[in-house]
Design an enzyme around this catalytic site. Structure first.
Site, short mmCIF file in Angstrom:
data_model
loop_
_atom_site.label_atom_id
_atom_site.label_comp_id
_atom_site.label_asym_id
_atom_site.label_seq_id
_atom_site.Cartn_x
_atom_site.Cartn_y
_atom_site.Cartn_z
N HIS A 79 -50.42 59.82 25.65
CA HIS A 79 -49.27 59.23 26.30
C HIS A 79 -48.32 58.65 25.25
CE1 HIS A 79 -47.28 57.46 29.81
NE2 HIS A 79 -46.80 56.67 28.88
N TYR A 209 -41.05 50.14 32.82
CA TYR A 209 -40.81 48.70 32.75
C TYR A 209 -39.48 48.44 33.46
CZ TYR A 209 -44.28 48.53 28.95
OH TYR A 209 -45.43 48.62 28.20
N PRO A 301 -51.62 40.73 29.14
CA PRO A 301 -51.66 42.20 29.17
C PRO A 301 -50.29 42.85 28.98
CG PRO A 301 -52.08 41.31 31.36
CD PRO A 301 -51.93 40.14 30.44
N LYS A 305 -52.95 45.05 24.52
CA LYS A 305 -53.60 44.92 23.21
C LYS A 305 -55.06 44.46 23.27
CE LYS A 305 -49.91 45.61 20.61
NZ LYS A 305 -49.69 47.00 20.28
N TYR A 396 -45.95 48.67 19.19
CA TYR A 396 -46.39 48.98 20.56
C TYR A 396 -47.72 49.75 20.53
CZ TYR A 396 -45.75 50.44 25.45
OH TYR A 396 -45.89 50.65 26.80
#
Ligand code: RFL
Length: 399
Positions: A79, A209, A301, A305, A396
């Site tokens: 992904h 997002y 979250p 991570k 990221y």
């Protein structure tokens, strides 16, 4: 206490069979170090507890190096795209073409835990299920012990050379730290999410997002049939307060589906209220006791991570314990806390940045309007600046 049974000792006693404890157990077993895992829950609970899903490239490399990646290679999916939906339009970042060019592997945490458990026990590893660690005693001595409550409710004591506290934020390891020996950094980000699992195929081929005046909404694929969603939620509201229809309506509104296409609805199978918090302890070593994973540092979250940091810390500790126990070299154990904390703080910093990108104080007062203007500017920079995108991609996917 006189009624406590003294159990057979082991070299490394691992508290908790989550990603941290099971990676540590597998790696120690590969090195030939004697270890036992104590786990409060039953195996069926571990195999079905849905939490994380996005594994960083570095995490996958650690698992590959130790022969623990067969399942995620067979069933996980690469992904590399996220999509931001904002008042100023939408944009996508393909982070496999930015930063270090790395991708995530989407593989549900419960499947990873199942793989780790299967491999550990198949190779002769010992997990004591339904066994709750109560306290770690004598960590500052050369012979620590752990008092436990066994499945039948009876107390017992384990002895070990070292104890690895992989039992999460509320576990016995954290509780047993001597007062005054630890610095706790706690921060409440003041934001609450309703975390949802839906029996519905992903609606986007990207992490979504949505930054909306009504609050944040997030979309994350888990499998072809299951999708995780997040909704920013008023703190203190019970998880079950909203009907399924209200949840889907709100997700659609915040994800601006009239502009960008519908969501695939399905039954909501899990709801959890998550207050976004950071909680880091320093140092992570107290004599013979080491803190690993969520026990060492809780991270919100928002940047996915936590499980990745848990795997990284477990791999560092496994190597250090093996060097000490097999070769008499304590250097890795001495360096463990500082090495882990460097990664933890880097992840905390990025997660904090993400929280600021995705949420803000709402309302008409001056501070809220100022924050909102900054957030729009930050999003505009991320949309247009290649160096900002490279920085984002590196942090990221990295741990
Ligand atoms: P775990 O997984 O909590 O495992 C701890 C284990 O210890 C046991 N235990 C005890 N056993 C014996 N005695 C006691 N006294 C005990 N107390 C507890 C527990 O039963 C359990 O089996 O900790 P670990 O191994 O440190 O792993 C940490 C990760 O689970 C956590 O950081 C992640 O799930 C965080 N997280 C995510 N991380 C990612 O890297 N990527 C993601 O996409 C991601 N998504 C998430 C997440 C966490 C979430 N929640 C729970 C807020 C999504 C969500 C909704």
């Amino acid at each position: 206490m006189t009624d406590r049974k003294i159990r057979k000792a082991t070299d490394v006693l691992i508290l908790g069979a989550g990603p941290a404890g099971l990676v540590l157990g597998n790696l120690l077993q590969d090195h030939g170090v004697d270890c036992v895992v104590l786990e409060r829950a039953e195996p069926a609970h571990l195999r079905t507890r849905a939490r994380a899903g996005f594994l960083a490239a570095g995490t996958v490399r650690i698992l590959e190096r130790h022969g623990l990646a067969d399942g995620l290679h067979r069933h996980g999916r690469a992904h590399s795209t996220c999509e931001f939906r904002t008042t100023d339009g939408r944009f996508r970042l393909d982070y496999s073409r930015l930063g270090r060019g790395e991708r995530h592997t989407v593989y549900p945490q419960q499947q990873l835990v199942t793989d780790l458990l299967t491999r550990f026990t198949a190779a002769g590893g010992r997990v004591e299920f339904a066994t709750e660690a109560v306290a770690v005693l004598g960590a500052d001595t050369g012979r620590p012990s752990v008092t436990v409550r066994e499945a039948d409710g009876r107390p017992a004591t384990w002895r070990a050379r070292y104890v690895a506290g992989c039992d999460g934020r509320h576990g016995a390891a954290r509780r047993s730290l001597p007062a005054g020996s630890v610095r706790r950094h706690h921060h409440d980000h003041g934001v609450t999410w309703l975390g949802l699992l839906a029996e519905a195929p992903p609606s986007l081929d990207a992490v979504g997002y949505a930054v909306h005046e009504r609050g944040f909404a997030g979309h994350m694929a888990r499998t072809r049939e299951i999708t995780r969603y997040y909704l920013q939620y008023e703190r203190g509201t019970p998880a079950g307060a909203w009907s399924e229809d209200r949840i889907w309506d709100e997700l659609e509104l915040r994800m601006r589906t009239t502009q960008y296409g519908p969501l695939r609805r399905g039954r909501i199978t899990q709801r959890a209220v998550v207050d976004l918090e950071s909680d880091v302890l320093e140092p992570l070593r107290h004599g013979a006791l080491f803190l690993v994973g969520d026990a060492a540092g809780l991270i919100s979250p928002s940047a996915a991570k936590g499980a990745n940091l848990a795997v990284l810390a477990a791999s560092l500790l496994a190597r250090a314990l093996a060097d000490d126990l097999l070769h008499g070299d304590p250097a890795g154990l001495d360096a463990y806390s500082a090495r882990c904390l460097t990664s933890i703080w880097r992840a905390q910093e990025f997660s904090h940045w993400m929280i600021g990108l995705l949420h803000g104080p709402s309302g008409p007062d001056g501070a809220a309007l100022f924050h909102d203007a900054l957030r729009r500017s930050r999003l505009a920079s991320l949309r247009t600046s290649r160096s900002h995108q490279d920085w984002f991609a590196e942090h990221y996917v990295g741990v």
